[in-house]
Design a protein around this motif. Structure first.
Motif, short mmCIF file in Angstrom:
data_model
loop_
_atom_site.label_atom_id
_atom_site.label_comp_id
_atom_site.label_asym_id
_atom_site.label_seq_id
_atom_site.Cartn_x
_atom_site.Cartn_y
_atom_site.Cartn_z
N PHE A 57 66.05 10.34 -34.17
CA PHE A 57 64.87 11.08 -33.73
C PHE A 57 65.14 12.58 -33.76
CE2 PHE A 57 61.99 13.06 -30.75
CZ PHE A 57 60.78 12.52 -31.14
N LEU A 93 52.53 -2.03 -14.81
CA LEU A 93 53.63 -2.41 -15.68
C LEU A 93 54.94 -2.53 -14.91
CD1 LEU A 93 52.73 -0.28 -18.80
CD2 LEU A 93 52.63 -2.75 -18.59
N VAL A 101 56.87 13.06 -32.00
CA VAL A 101 56.89 11.86 -31.17
C VAL A 101 55.61 11.05 -31.41
CG1 VAL A 101 55.84 12.52 -28.94
CG2 VAL A 101 57.89 11.15 -28.97
N PHE A 115 53.70 10.84 -34.23
CA PHE A 115 53.72 10.13 -35.51
C PHE A 115 54.85 9.10 -35.56
CE2 PHE A 115 51.21 13.87 -36.69
CZ PHE A 115 50.10 13.21 -37.21
N PHE A 116 55.97 9.41 -34.90
CA PHE A 116 57.09 8.48 -34.85
C PHE A 116 56.67 7.19 -34.16
CE2 PHE A 116 61.09 7.01 -32.82
CZ PHE A 116 61.87 6.86 -33.95
N VAL A 153 58.31 2.22 -19.68
CA VAL A 153 57.82 0.87 -19.47
C VAL A 153 56.44 0.68 -20.12
CG1 VAL A 153 57.15 -0.78 -17.73
CG2 VAL A 153 59.18 0.60 -17.40
N ARG A 154 55.62 1.72 -20.07
CA ARG A 154 54.26 1.59 -20.61
C ARG A 154 54.29 1.24 -22.09
NH1 ARG A 154 52.61 6.03 -19.28
NH2 ARG A 154 51.66 5.31 -17.35
N PHE A 156 56.86 0.19 -23.94
CA PHE A 156 57.59 -1.07 -24.15
C PHE A 156 56.70 -2.26 -23.84
CE2 PHE A 156 59.68 -4.17 -21.28
CZ PHE A 156 60.31 -4.95 -22.24
N ALA A 157 56.07 -2.25 -22.66
CA ALA A 157 55.29 -3.41 -22.21
C ALA A 157 54.05 -3.60 -23.06
CB ALA A 157 54.92 -3.24 -20.75
N ASN A 158 53.39 -2.50 -23.42
CA ASN A 158 52.17 -2.64 -24.23
C ASN A 158 52.46 -3.26 -25.57
OD1 ASN A 158 49.45 -1.62 -23.36
ND2 ASN A 158 50.77 -0.04 -22.52
N GLN A 172 48.57 3.97 -27.78
CA GLN A 172 49.81 4.17 -27.05
C GLN A 172 50.57 5.39 -27.55
OE1 GLN A 172 50.69 2.85 -24.21
NE2 GLN A 172 48.75 1.76 -24.29
N TYR A 191 49.07 7.96 -28.68
CA TYR A 191 48.28 9.05 -28.08
C TYR A 191 48.64 9.24 -26.61
CZ TYR A 191 44.10 11.26 -26.09
OH TYR A 191 43.24 12.05 -25.39
N VAL A 192 48.70 8.10 -25.86
CA VAL A 192 48.97 8.20 -24.42
C VAL A 192 50.37 8.75 -24.18
CG1 VAL A 192 49.36 6.81 -22.36
CG2 VAL A 192 47.31 6.44 -23.71
N LEU A 209 50.20 12.39 -24.99
CA LEU A 209 49.36 13.08 -24.00
C LEU A 209 50.10 13.26 -22.69
CD1 LEU A 209 46.40 14.06 -23.37
CD2 LEU A 209 46.09 11.83 -22.33
N LEU A 210 50.75 12.18 -22.21
CA LEU A 210 51.46 12.27 -20.93
C LEU A 210 52.67 13.20 -21.05
CD1 LEU A 210 51.17 8.64 -19.57
CD2 LEU A 210 49.97 10.66 -18.81
#
Lengths: 164, 68, 356
Positions: free
Chosen positions: A18, B59, C200, C202-203, C279-280, C282-284, C329, C331-332, C335-336
């Motif tokens: 990265f 989550l 981040v 586009f990655f 976690v967001r 990963f879990a999504n 995700q 985007y989120v 954004l965060l």
């Protein structure tokens, strides 16, 4: 359970990759793209400003033209008015000169007429006087033939001349 | 009941809470947009952030359920 | 008004739809997968094991299984390099040496065994596994894609009028700049952080999409990956924190007696932000994969081919949803990250507003 146990190898590779990706993209992608976009935005803004400026300039120019036109029009009017005035003065001057010339000529003519007349009159007088003398001589000669009559005649003539 | 079953119930409860929370945010955002359509963009962003934060809490619960 | 904002996603959605066509082939191919419990012959189908196998990392890139005439199943996969660091010794070999766990690999005095995605040393030595796993390989592919896409796009800017690809990518880049970076970080300081946010975004997005490709790796659904990304956001956030930001943490606007409670709470906040990011994502992503795999598994649970249309229909629907989630995700997360960075950059006058 290995689902939520982060593996060191993957963290290592992700981190390294990265960071390299970030470095490469920043240098070779984001910088040129964002730079170009910004430059284009600036260009567009500059062009818009220039257009606004040009619009103002044109408005100014139009005003200027209008002003110039008005000035020219006023100038023209003034020149025409001047010309008219000049013409009038010239005409009136010419008239005056002509008048005075005419007067002068008339005057001269009159004077010469007078002179001529006087000269003619003098000549006539001289002629008359000569004639008179001749007549008088003839008469005198005849009268002297008759003394008394001569005397009376001379007397009468002299009286006549005096009256004249 | 097995541990897995209990974990599943826990995850389900977490989903209920998160669902209600996100539902309320979505509903309020809709009302807000209806009242002020011109602020839709800002409201959407704020909505997504709030929903993301609630989702984060849910989550955590799911992750706890995953740790057996 | 709502739609005008929404239309900014136009560019996003066009890419989504492009990938949708690719994805519509998913169910048929992915349904090959369940037989992949290595080369063990027909055994009872275990959903949990199959799903966990599919969302977990692996040391080879599994493509499909071949069933031989004698009924034995043989997995066909691309071997990947294994790099191990065992007590200062570096061992490098191909994962095909394990024969899917059927044999061990000997290197000098070390003998490695492979079981359920883990490599162990038989004499109990501590092994650090730096292998190019399926996830790492997938990441390298995504990184090459990103580099090719964006550097070739950037090239076309050389003559000032962008062409082809750049015209497609520029709205996305501008979306990140105008809708994520500027509103959250501010006009004055966003430039410093924009490269990170773009990278981040586009990655994550391209890896989310690659994860949806049949037999792709579940890269962004791996906690090690999301943790790494979240920690990067945390580092950037904290090394750029202003005096006001740190003041908030160590000298909160509460009576001094409450500091003993507030300071730990604020410190937890510093940690919990990247934790939530980790976690967001990963879990999504993992949840999406689990749902799709579960729906496919229905065919094998009911042991009926008639359930397949239902299953495929649901999978198709979920795949559409996952495409949306892949972009959302990314985007989120971005954004965060931008929001946290923006909060860390806050200036004193903001602080004043909070105090009242």
């Amino acid at each position: 359970m290995n689902l939520i146990t982060p593996e060191i190898g993957l963290i290592f590779w992700t981190g390294i990759t990265f960071l390299i990706l970030l470095f490469l993209l920043r240098k070779f992608a984001w910088k040129p793209i964002l730079g170009a976009v910004e430059e284009r935005d600036n260009k567009i803004n500059a062009a818009l400003n220039a257009a606004e400026e040009a619009r103002k300039e044109i408005a100014n120019l139009a005003a200027e033209n209008e002003k110039l036109l008005n000035e020219a029009r006023a100038e023209k009017d003034r020149i025409i008015a001047d010309a008219k005035k000049t013409r009038e003065t010239m005409i009136s001057e010419a008239k005056a000169i002509a008048d005075s010339e005419a007067k002068r000529m008339i005057e001269t003519a009159r004077a010469s007429i007078e002179n001529e007349k006087n000269a003619a009159l003098t000549e006539v007088k001289n002629l008359v006087a000569g004639l008179s003398i001749d007549i008088a001589e003839k008469l005198l000669r005849k009268q002297f033939e008759n003394n008394a009559e001569q005397q009376a005649f001379v007397k009468k003539h002299i009286e006549d001349i005096k009256l004249n | 009941m097995t541990i897995t079953g209990i974990a599943a119930i826990g995850a389900g409860l977490a989903v209920i809470g998160a669902g209600m929370g996100i539902g309320r945010i979505g509903g309020s955002a809709m009302e807000a947009i209806a009242r002020q359509p011109e602020a839709a963009g800002k409201i959407q962003t704020a909505m997504i952030i709030a929903a993301a934060l609630i989702e984060g809490a849910a989550l955590f619960a799911v992750v706890v359920a995953l740790i057996k | 008004m709502l739609f005008s904002k929404f239309f900014r996603f136009n560019a996003l959605s066009s890419l989504l739809f492009a990938t949708l066509f690719l994805l519509s082939f998913t169910p048929s191919r992915a349904s090959d997968a369940p037989a992949s419990t290595d080369s063990t012959a027909k055994e009872e189908f275990n959903i949990t094991e199959m799903i966990l196998h599919h969302i977990a990392d692996a040391h080879d890139w599994h493509l499909f299984d071949v069933t031989h005439e004698d009924g034995s199943v043989h997995a066909v996969s691309i071997p990947l390099p294994v790099i191990l660091l065992t007590e200062g010794n570096l061992d490098v070999f191909l994962s095909s040496g394990f024969h899917h766990g059927h044999s061990t690999v000997k290197k000098a005095d070390r003998e490695y065994a492979y079981e359920h995605g883990h490599i162990t040393e038989l004499s109990g030595k501590k092994v650090l596994d730096f292998s190019i796993t399926k996830n790492v390989a997938s990441m390298l592919i995504s990184v090459s894609l990103l580099l090719i896409l964006f550097i070739s796009a950037a090239r076309s800017y050389a003559n000032s009028v962008p062409t082809g690809l750049a015209r497609f990518l520029e709205p996305l880049v501008l979306f990140v700049r105008d809708d994520i970076a500027i509103p959250n970080i501010g006009e004055a300081k966003y430039k410093k952080f924009l490269p990170y946010l773009l990278t981040v975004f586009f990655f994550i997005w391209i890896n989310n999409l690659l994860g949806l490709v049949p037999s792709g790796a579940n890269f962004t659904g791996n906690i090690a990956v999301t943790l790494t990304l979240a920690v990067m956001t945390m580092i950037i956030t904290n090394i750029n924190g202003t005096k006001t930001y740190w003041g908030h943490i160590f000298t909160p606007h509460v009576p001094k007696g409450l500091w003993i409670i507030m300071i730990p709470v604020e410190l937890i906040g510093v940690i919990s932000k990247p934790f939530a990011l980790t976690v967001r994502l990963f879990a999504n992503i993992t949840a999406g994969h689990i749902i799709i795999l579960s729906l496919i598994s229905l065919i094998f649970v009911f042991k009926s081919v008639f359930i397949a249309p239902v299953s495929v229909g649901f999978v198709l629907f979920m795949s559409f949803l996952e495409l949306l989630v892949a972009a959302l995700q990314a985007y989120v997360f971005t954004l965060l990250s931008a929001l946290f960075i923006g909060l860390a950059l806050e200036e004193p006058h903001h602080d004043h507003d909070h105090a009242h």
